[in-house]
Write a protein that holds these residues in place. Structure first.
Motif, PDB file in Angstrom:
ATOM      1  N   MET A   1       0.823  -1.205   0.000  1.00 32.12           N
ATOM      2  CA  MET A   1       0.000   0.000   0.000  1.00 32.12           C
ATOM      3  C   MET A   1       0.856   1.254   0.000  1.00 32.12           C
ATOM      4  SD  MET A   1      -3.237  -0.695  -0.063  1.00 32.12           S
ATOM      5  CE  MET A   1      -4.101   0.683   0.697  1.00 32.12           C
ATOM      6  N   LEU A   2       2.069   1.192   0.609  1.00 32.29           N
ATOM      7  CA  LEU A   2       2.938   2.363   0.667  1.00 32.29           C
ATOM      8  C   LEU A   2       3.453   2.751  -0.712  1.00 32.29           C
ATOM      9  CD1 LEU A   2       4.968   1.515   3.891  1.00 32.29           C
ATOM     10  CD2 LEU A   2       3.093   3.144   3.675  1.00 32.29           C
ATOM     11  N   ASN A   3       3.499   1.784  -1.646  1.00 39.19           N
ATOM     12  CA  ASN A   3       3.996   2.062  -2.987  1.00 39.19           C
ATOM     13  C   ASN A   3       2.902   2.569  -3.922  1.00 39.19           C
ATOM     14  OD1 ASN A   3       6.582   1.187  -2.305  1.00 39.19           O
ATOM     15  ND2 ASN A   3       6.041  -0.949  -2.708  1.00 39.19           N
ATOM     16  N   LEU A   4       1.672   2.566  -3.487  1.00 39.51           N
ATOM     17  CA  LEU A   4       0.570   2.999  -4.329  1.00 39.51           C
ATOM     18  C   LEU A   4       0.500   4.519  -4.404  1.00 39.51           C
ATOM     19  CD1 LEU A   4      -2.336   0.573  -3.359  1.00 39.51           C
ATOM     20  CD2 LEU A   4      -1.377   0.865  -5.633  1.00 39.51           C
ATOM     21  N   THR A   5       0.231   5.022  -5.589  1.00 35.28           N
ATOM     22  CA  THR A   5       0.005   6.452  -5.771  1.00 35.28           C
ATOM     23  C   THR A   5      -1.404   6.800  -5.274  1.00 35.28           C
ATOM     24  OG1 THR A   5      -0.557   5.871  -8.040  1.00 35.28           O
ATOM     25  CG2 THR A   5       1.625   6.811  -7.657  1.00 35.28           C
ATOM     26  N   PRO A   6      -1.682   8.085  -5.026  1.00 32.30           N
ATOM     27  CA  PRO A   6      -2.941   8.474  -4.359  1.00 32.30           C
ATOM     28  C   PRO A   6      -4.214   7.986  -5.048  1.00 32.30           C
ATOM     29  CG  PRO A   6      -1.411  10.304  -4.344  1.00 32.30           C
ATOM     30  CD  PRO A   6      -0.776   9.241  -5.185  1.00 32.30           C
TER      31      PRO A   6
ATOM     32  N   LEU B   1      -4.773  -3.635 -10.737  1.00 31.43           N
ATOM     33  CA  LEU B   1      -4.728  -2.204 -10.419  1.00 31.43           C
ATOM     34  C   LEU B   1      -3.474  -1.880  -9.617  1.00 31.43           C
ATOM     35  CD1 LEU B   1      -6.036   0.622 -10.289  1.00 31.43           C
ATOM     36  CD2 LEU B   1      -7.341  -0.170  -8.292  1.00 31.43           C
ATOM     37  N   TYR B   2      -3.133  -2.741  -8.675  1.00 35.54           N
ATOM     38  CA  TYR B   2      -1.931  -2.567  -7.857  1.00 35.54           C
ATOM     39  C   TYR B   2      -0.662  -2.646  -8.716  1.00 35.54           C
ATOM     40  CZ  TYR B   2       1.705  -3.714  -4.431  1.00 35.54           C
ATOM     41  OH  TYR B   2       2.861  -3.734  -3.691  1.00 35.54           O
ATOM     42  N   GLN B   3      -0.638  -3.586  -9.657  1.00 36.59           N
ATOM     43  CA  GLN B   3       0.549  -3.801 -10.475  1.00 36.59           C
ATOM     44  C   GLN B   3       0.786  -2.674 -11.482  1.00 36.59           C
ATOM     45  OE1 GLN B   3       2.344  -6.165  -8.845  1.00 36.59           O
ATOM     46  NE2 GLN B   3       2.704  -7.346 -10.696  1.00 36.59           N
ATOM     47  N   PHE B   4      -0.288  -2.210 -12.131  1.00 36.62           N
ATOM     48  CA  PHE B   4      -0.130  -1.271 -13.237  1.00 36.62           C
ATOM     49  C   PHE B   4      -0.560   0.154 -12.901  1.00 36.62           C
ATOM     50  CE2 PHE B   4      -0.992  -5.458 -15.253  1.00 36.62           C
ATOM     51  CZ  PHE B   4       0.252  -5.642 -15.853  1.00 36.62           C
ATOM     52  N   GLY B   5      -1.470   0.313 -11.929  1.00 36.62           N
ATOM     53  CA  GLY B   5      -2.054   1.617 -11.656  1.00 36.62           C
ATOM     54  C   GLY B   5      -1.054   2.685 -11.276  1.00 36.62           C
ATOM     55  N   SER B   6      -0.182   2.390 -10.314  1.00 39.15           N
ATOM     56  CA  SER B   6       0.764   3.389  -9.837  1.00 39.15           C
ATOM     57  C   SER B   6       1.794   3.760 -10.895  1.00 39.15           C
ATOM     58  CB  SER B   6       1.472   2.892  -8.577  1.00 39.15           C
ATOM     59  OG  SER B   6       0.566   2.832  -7.501  1.00 39.15           O
ATOM     60  N   VAL B   7       2.198   2.791 -11.704  1.00 39.29           N
ATOM     61  CA  VAL B   7       3.158   3.063 -12.784  1.00 39.29           C
ATOM     62  C   VAL B   7       2.562   4.078 -13.753  1.00 39.29           C
ATOM     63  CG1 VAL B   7       4.440   2.064 -14.708  1.00 39.29           C
ATOM     64  CG2 VAL B   7       4.167   0.761 -12.597  1.00 39.29           C
ATOM     65  N   ILE B   8       1.294   3.848 -14.137  1.00 34.37           N
ATOM     66  CA  ILE B   8       0.636   4.735 -15.099  1.00 34.37           C
ATOM     67  C   ILE B   8       0.336   6.092 -14.466  1.00 34.37           C
ATOM     68  CG2 ILE B   8      -1.443   5.023 -16.517  1.00 34.37           C
ATOM     69  CD1 ILE B   8      -1.497   1.933 -16.731  1.00 34.37           C
TER      70      ILE B   8
ATOM     71  N   LEU C   1      -4.324  -1.923 -18.642  1.00 33.67           N
ATOM     72  CA  LEU C   1      -3.413  -2.907 -19.237  1.00 33.67           C
ATOM     73  C   LEU C   1      -3.002  -2.461 -20.638  1.00 33.67           C
ATOM     74  CD1 LEU C   1      -2.045  -5.695 -19.111  1.00 33.67           C
ATOM     75  CD2 LEU C   1      -4.162  -6.676 -19.997  1.00 33.67           C
ATOM     76  N   LEU C   2      -3.966  -1.974 -21.411  1.00 36.09           N
ATOM     77  CA  LEU C   2      -3.656  -1.479 -22.749  1.00 36.09           C
ATOM     78  C   LEU C   2      -2.725  -0.276 -22.681  1.00 36.09           C
ATOM     79  CD1 LEU C   2      -5.053  -1.441 -25.958  1.00 36.09           C
ATOM     80  CD2 LEU C   2      -5.393   0.839 -25.025  1.00 36.09           C
ATOM     81  N   ALA C   3      -3.003   0.647 -21.750  1.00 31.47           N
ATOM     82  CA  ALA C   3      -2.157   1.834 -21.593  1.00 31.47           C
ATOM     83  C   ALA C   3      -0.722   1.434 -21.261  1.00 31.47           C
ATOM     84  CB  ALA C   3      -2.720   2.741 -20.499  1.00 31.47           C
ATOM     85  N   PHE C   4      -0.567   0.469 -20.379  1.00 28.39           N
ATOM     86  CA  PHE C   4       0.769  -0.005 -20.008  1.00 28.39           C
ATOM     87  C   PHE C   4       1.483  -0.578 -21.227  1.00 28.39           C
ATOM     88  CE2 PHE C   4       3.890  -2.939 -18.329  1.00 28.39           C
ATOM     89  CZ  PHE C   4       4.434  -2.242 -17.259  1.00 28.39           C
TER      90      PHE C   4
ATOM     91  N   LYS D   1       9.329  -6.495 -20.567  1.00 26.61           N
ATOM     92  CA  LYS D   1       8.922  -7.888 -20.413  1.00 26.61           C
ATOM     93  C   LYS D   1       8.185  -8.099 -19.091  1.00 26.61           C
ATOM     94  CE  LYS D   1      12.117 -10.319 -23.445  1.00 26.61           C
ATOM     95  NZ  LYS D   1      13.080 -11.448 -23.559  1.00 26.61           N
ATOM     96  N   LEU D   2       7.043  -8.756 -19.173  1.00 33.44           N
ATOM     97  CA  LEU D   2       6.247  -9.097 -17.998  1.00 33.44           C
ATOM     98  C   LEU D   2       6.490 -10.554 -17.648  1.00 33.44           C
ATOM     99  CD1 LEU D   2       2.874  -7.399 -19.039  1.00 33.44           C
ATOM    100  CD2 LEU D   2       4.695  -6.442 -17.638  1.00 33.44           C
ATOM    101  N   GLN D   3       6.667 -10.813 -16.375  1.00 33.44           N
ATOM    102  CA  GLN D   3       6.912 -12.168 -15.907  1.00 33.44           C
ATOM    103  C   GLN D   3       5.692 -12.642 -15.139  1.00 33.44           C
ATOM    104  OE1 GLN D   3      10.162 -13.548 -16.517  1.00 33.44           O
ATOM    105  NE2 GLN D   3       9.156 -15.499 -16.131  1.00 33.44           N
ATOM    106  N   PHE D   4       5.190 -13.827 -15.500  1.00 34.94           N
ATOM    107  CA  PHE D   4       3.983 -14.346 -14.869  1.00 34.94           C
ATOM    108  C   PHE D   4       4.262 -15.664 -14.158  1.00 34.94           C
ATOM    109  CE2 PHE D   4       2.640 -11.717 -18.399  1.00 34.94           C
ATOM    110  CZ  PHE D   4       1.696 -10.901 -17.798  1.00 34.94           C
TER     111      PHE D   4
END
Length: 261
Positions: free
Chosen positions: A1-6, A67-74, A185-188, A196-199
């Motif tokens: 949660m600390l890494n999440l943007t507002p 949302l956690y994985q991609f949201g803050s990056v975007i 996901l599309l925006a990312f 590269k994404l690792q799953f």
């Protein structure tokens, strides 16, 4: 949660709170979910509220994980205003797309049902059921027809069965943040195409652009095939991606906007 943007944090918390409230208050989910526009349950505000409602713990987990994985990056890349606007546009676009697809699916279904209701013969009933086999358990239906086709009450049963099936199909609500998440996901994939994404369980990395294309193609396939028992709103996911794609192209052609500064 600390890494999440507002904004990403706000969306994640809002989804969890709504999920908890729906678990406590049974009627809340049915009021906030998005229903077909001709349904008695439809309300205009559902175009917004449906994206904060989830049907199960697994459903909300995967959406919030994305949302956690991609949201803050975007959000870091765009800023909070642009990120939130994009998220909501993708969610609304997903809802409008799903509503349009439902209309063009349900309209011929209603017309075919009207033929059977007006002329409830066994042949008409079987033709209707075969054409819309995704709505029926065909082996069980054949057994019912062979058992009761000579019963004088069978035409009334046919009318009732057809009307009930159409009503149930058109009354299925849409819930979840998936349309908005697919937009993220599309925006990312468009912003970091070669990253590269690792799953889990996949030993090699997949470039973001290929992952988005594969996921989009899979959603299109399952949406067109419309397999029996598949209640996922695939076209809503595609709608989120489509609206996100158009919005990103618009922003690239018009990069300066005071609202997002």
């Amino acid at each position: 949660m600390l890494n999440l943007t507002p904004c990403a944090k706000f969306l994640l918390i809002a989804n969890i709170v709504v999920f908890a409230l729906c678990a406590i208050f049974d009627s809340m989910e049915s009021n906030l979910a998005l229903y077909y526009i001709k349904s008695d349950m439809f309300r205009p505000y559902q175009f917004l509220t449906y994206m904060f409602v989830h049907s199960s713990l697994m459903h909300i987990f995967f959406n919030m994980f994305a949302l956690y994985q991609f949201g803050s990056v975007i959000e870091n890349f765009w800023g909070g205003k642009r990120f939130m606007f994009f998220y909501l546009v993708c969610g609304l676009g997903a809802a409008f797309t799903n509503m349009a697809v439902n209309y063009f699916q349900i309209m011929p279904l209603e017309q075919a049902a009207e033929v059977v209701v007006n002329s409830p013969t066994v042949d008409n009933f079987k033709a209707f059921a075969s054409e819309h086999s995704y709505l029926f358990n065909m082996p069980k239906l054949d057994e019912v027809i062979s058992t009761y086709k000579n019963d004088p009450e069978f035409p009334a049963f046919i009318r009732s069965a057809v009307s009930e099936v159409v009503e149930k199909y058109s009354a299925r609500p849409v819930v979840g943040a998936s349309g908005a998440v697919f937009g993220l996901l599309l925006a990312f994939g468009m912003m970091f195409p070669d990253l590269k994404l690792q799953f889990m369980f996949i030993p090699i990395g997949i470039k973001a652009k290929y992952f988005v294309l594969l996921y989009g193609a899979a959603e299109l396939f399952f949406g067109i095939e419309n397999f029996q028992g598949d209640y996922i709103a695939h076209f809503a996911h595609l709608g989120g991606m489509l609206f996100g794609f158009v919005l990103i192209l618009y922003w690239r052609k018009n990069p300066h906007n005071e609202f997002f500064s």
